[in-house]
Design a protein around this motif. Structure first.
Motif, PDB file in Angstrom:
ATOM      1  N   TYR A   1       4.512   1.648   9.913  1.00 27.51           N
ATOM      2  CA  TYR A   1       3.090   1.462  10.237  1.00 27.51           C
ATOM      3  C   TYR A   1       2.841   1.845  11.701  1.00 27.51           C
ATOM      4  O   TYR A   1       1.918   2.598  12.012  1.00 27.51           O
ATOM      5  N   ASP A   2       3.681   1.321  12.585  1.00 30.69           N
ATOM      6  CA  ASP A   2       3.497   1.620  14.020  1.00 30.69           C
ATOM      7  C   ASP A   2       3.592   3.127  14.274  1.00 30.69           C
ATOM      8  O   ASP A   2       2.824   3.690  15.065  1.00 30.69           O
ATOM      9  N   LEU A   3       4.535   3.774  13.613  1.00 35.35           N
ATOM     10  CA  LEU A   3       4.704   5.225  13.807  1.00 35.35           C
ATOM     11  C   LEU A   3       3.489   6.000  13.274  1.00 35.35           C
ATOM     12  O   LEU A   3       3.060   6.996  13.868  1.00 35.35           O
TER      13      LEU A   3
ATOM     14  N   ARG B   1      -0.279   4.113  -0.554  1.00 34.23           N
ATOM     15  CA  ARG B   1      -0.537   2.857  -1.245  1.00 34.23           C
ATOM     16  C   ARG B   1       0.268   2.704  -2.537  1.00 34.23           C
ATOM     17  O   ARG B   1       0.193   1.676  -3.200  1.00 34.23           O
ATOM     18  N   LYS B   2       1.035   3.726  -2.895  1.00 32.34           N
ATOM     19  CA  LYS B   2       2.027   3.597  -3.966  1.00 32.34           C
ATOM     20  C   LYS B   2       3.405   3.334  -3.363  1.00 32.34           C
ATOM     21  O   LYS B   2       4.157   2.471  -3.816  1.00 32.34           O
ATOM     22  N   PHE B   3       3.707   4.127  -2.339  1.00 34.49           N
ATOM     23  CA  PHE B   3       5.006   4.023  -1.670  1.00 34.49           C
ATOM     24  C   PHE B   3       5.222   2.612  -1.096  1.00 34.49           C
ATOM     25  O   PHE B   3       6.283   2.009  -1.277  1.00 34.49           O
ATOM     26  N   ALA B   4       4.195   2.084  -0.411  1.00 33.60           N
ATOM     27  CA  ALA B   4       4.386   0.828   0.331  1.00 33.60           C
ATOM     28  C   ALA B   4       4.711  -0.367  -0.571  1.00 33.60           C
ATOM     29  O   ALA B   4       5.692  -1.073  -0.313  1.00 33.60           O
TER      30      ALA B   4
ATOM     31  N   TYR C   1      -2.095   0.069   4.218  1.00 30.34           N
ATOM     32  CA  TYR C   1      -1.322  -0.346   3.033  1.00 30.34           C
ATOM     33  C   TYR C   1       0.141  -0.582   3.397  1.00 30.34           C
ATOM     34  O   TYR C   1       0.803  -1.473   2.862  1.00 30.34           O
ATOM     35  N   VAL C   2       0.640   0.235   4.310  1.00 26.64           N
ATOM     36  CA  VAL C   2       2.038   0.076   4.730  1.00 26.64           C
ATOM     37  C   VAL C   2       2.192  -1.254   5.471  1.00 26.64           C
ATOM     38  O   VAL C   2       3.142  -2.011   5.241  1.00 26.64           O
ATOM     39  N   GLU C   3       1.218  -1.547   6.332  1.00 26.74           N
ATOM     40  CA  GLU C   3       1.254  -2.830   7.053  1.00 26.74           C
ATOM     41  C   GLU C   3       1.146  -4.000   6.065  1.00 26.74           C
ATOM     42  O   GLU C   3       1.937  -4.946   6.092  1.00 26.74           O
ATOM     43  N   TRP C   4       0.152  -3.907   5.187  1.00 29.94           N
ATOM     44  CA  TRP C   4      -0.118  -5.002   4.246  1.00 29.94           C
ATOM     45  C   TRP C   4       1.105  -5.306   3.367  1.00 29.94           C
ATOM     46  O   TRP C   4       1.536  -6.448   3.227  1.00 29.94           O
ATOM     47  N   PHE C   5       1.662  -4.238   2.752  1.00 31.75           N
ATOM     48  CA  PHE C   5       2.764  -4.483   1.817  1.00 31.75           C
ATOM     49  C   PHE C   5       4.068  -4.822   2.542  1.00 31.75           C
ATOM     50  O   PHE C   5       4.939  -5.477   1.966  1.00 31.75           O
ATOM     51  N   GLY C   6       4.181  -4.408   3.805  1.00 27.82           N
ATOM     52  CA  GLY C   6       5.317  -4.873   4.605  1.00 27.82           C
ATOM     53  C   GLY C   6       5.247  -6.391   4.719  1.00 27.82           C
ATOM     54  O   GLY C   6       6.247  -7.100   4.548  1.00 27.82           O
TER      55      GLY C   6
END
Ligand SMILES: NC(=O)C1=CN([C@@H]2O[C@H](COP(=O)(O)OP(=O)(O)OC[C@H]3O[C@@H](n4cnc5c(N)ncnc54)[C@H](OP(=O)(O)O)[C@@H]3O)[C@@H](O)[C@H]2O)C=CC1
Ligand SMILES: O=C(O)CCCC(=O)O
Length: 492
Positions: free
Chosen positions: A89-91, A174-177, A124-129
């Motif tokens: 997410y940060d990247l 949003r699929k990957f995460a 989505y990456v942040e959320w699912f993390g």
């Protein structure tokens, strides 16, 4: 040249873009058959990249790699998986300008909109993390004195993803995460029009510390063959797809033999209803966002605008006024709000829908023809006097055309709005609270925007009913699509 200088020269970090596919941690420059395909900039028609055109055997190797990697990845704690996703997410945020540049050049949407998509994908990456740490189970009181019942949730395993060109970053993110958060491994096949954004996500995932094989990107122009491998290979436990209902149906049939789990985000035919008591200016603002976002090329874009008789003329006038201020052009030009359509087929469909409506009595209030600059650019269009016998009433236009239907009663508009095989997004504007509840409950859609034209967020469940698909992406429910429930019955 396999990545054009026109693209490389725009990037702060040119190593974010690659002309290689990714299988099992290896970046692969050439497919088995040595075939390649070109990626073009829809604004100019220029070739921006040449990529390996992979075949079914290569998709199978990617599945093998994911199968091995998944076993190890699933043994990590939720917190360890969360740390990788947080880093990613940060990247993504730190490199948002470059990612948006890659997206604009391969897809055409205005740079500001592309940057919005990157931040949307990153959310989505942040959320699912964060969710990776909360894949909770349950306990159930035993049905006999000696029994203890526990429910655990485990990753489904290897997940295949097929994603479209209209949101080449966010639809994959949003699929990957959720898959990676749950402990799955993924093989993905991005649309041949827009593979570079998917590959850039893979570059960053590698930098974030995602182990080799957990995320694989197969590049190919032969989507039917790759789709067959994804649905027929028994190591693949789930297929997640965003695209047309037609292709969703093919994939569902193909996956039937092995009872494949499916997540499907398919076509929409969103109604956008404006009642007499609505705040008309707010409704016009909402229509601008809902209709013209991504130049109308979004599955949740308003496709049919129903306006009650008392406000029809005022709404049509105000909408046409706003739309006339839109600037069509190359996504890198300052102030542009509408880029090109994705290809000739898309442009032909827009022309066909307008011609059909006009031949049956609709009037062109604004636009209605290809833009003077030529290529794939089309004038943002408003049609009035639209009726239910026209193609725009039944088919997704996927372009910058706002067809305005007139209606008189609530019952009439609900019937028209629901008279479609699709059931993804819907919108309406009204002030009366009772009506708001009645209409929201009567609309047969997975999502309803009330006095808003923008419903997309990582915190809410995105998805449709009827032939718009199955499953939900985002929100606390989104992880469910990537875990299996297992119940343990213990006798003590
Ligand atoms: N719900 C949504 O978000 C989207 C809806 N659409 C709707 O679909 C219409 C057509 O757009 P289009 O891009 O052609 O949509 P498609 O459904 O054809 O494409 C979406 C994805 O599916 C792949 N694909 C196509 N055929 C197969 C197949 N037989 N097996 C496996 N994968 C396949 C494509 O790959 P490739 O492109 O490489 O062939 C792409 O990655 C649009 O006008 C719009 O109405 C389109 C895109 C997104
Ligand atoms: O499937 C699509 O067309 C993209 C949906 C974008 C969104 O999440 O709003």
């Amino acid at each position: 040249m396999s990545i054009s200088n026109a693209l490389l020269s725009k990037l702060k970090d040119p190593s974010l873009v690659t002309d290689k596919a990714l299988i099992g941690g290896d970046w692969i420059a050439a497919g088995d058959a040595g075939k390649t395909f070109e990626v073009t900039n829809p604004s100019t028609g220029d070739v921006i990249a040449v990529l390996p055109d992979m075949n079914r055997a290569e998709a199978s190797r990617a599945i093998d790699a994911a199968h091995v990697a998944q076993k190890v990845w699933a043994r990590k704690t939720g917190k360890e998986r969360a740390a990788v996703l947080r880093k990613l997410y940060d990247l993504m945020v730190a490199n948002a300008d470059d990612l948006a540049t890659i997206l604009t050049i391969e897809m055409g949407k205005p740079f500001a909109e592309a940057k919005g998509e990157i931040l949307y994908g990153a959310s989505y990456v942040e959320w699912f993390g964060e969710e990776a740490k909360r894949v909770y189970g349950d306990t159930i009181p035993g049905h006999q004195p000696d029994k203890r019942i526990i429910v655990i949730r485990q990753p489904v395993g290897v997940v295949a993803a097929i994603t479209p060109w209209n949101f080449p970053n966010a639809m994959l993110a949003r699929k990957f995460a959720p898959a990676v958060a749950a402990g799955c491994a993924m093989i993905s096949k991005p649309a041949a029009e827009t593979p570079l954004s998917a590959l850039s996500l893979a570059v960053l995932a590698e930098r974030a510390g995602l182990p080799a094989g957990v995320f694989n990107v197969v590049t190919s122009k032969d989507s039917p063959s790759i789709g067959k491998e994804f649905t027929e290979n028994e190591k693949v436990r789930k297929l997640t797809f965003t695209g047309s209902t037609e292709v969703g149906r093919i994939l569902m049939r193909q996956g039937a033999d092995q009872i494949m789990k499916l997540g499907l985000e398919l076509g929409g035919n969103a109604p956008f209803i404006v009642f007499d008591d609505a705040d008309i200016d707010a409704a016009v603002e909402g229509a601008m966002i809902s209709k013209y976002r991504n130049n109308g090329q979004t599955c949740v874009c308003a496709n049919r605008l129903y306006v009650q008789s008392g406000v029809y003329d005022a709404f049509a006038r105000k909408l046409a006024e706003k739309v006339s201020a839109m600037k069509v052009g190359d996504g890198f030009e300052a102030g542009v709000s509408a880029g090109p359509l994705i290809d000739r087929k898309a442009l032909a469909k827009v022309e066909e829908h307008i011609a059909d409506a006009v031949s049956k009595g609709a009037a062109v209030a604004l636009g209605g023809k290809p833009d003077a600059r030529g290529g794939l650019f089309f004038e943002p269009t408003v049609l009035t006097g639209v009726t239910r016998d026209m193609k725009v009433a039944r088919e997704e236009t996927f372009g910058p055309v706002a067809p305005l239907f007139r209606f008189d009663t609530e019952d009439e508009v609900i019937e028209m709005a629901n008279n479609t095989e699709f059931g993804l997004a819907s919108y309406f504007y009204a002030r009366d609270v009772s009506k708001i509840f009645r209409v929201a409950e009567a609309l047969e859609y997975g999502m309803v925007g009330i006095n808003t034209g923008l419903i997309s967020t990582e915190v809410a469940p995105f998805g449709g009913i009827k032939q718009s698909g199955q499953g939900r992406e985002g929100s606390k429910y989104g992880i469910d699509d990537y875990v299996e429930m297992k119940y343990l019955c213990l006798s003590i």
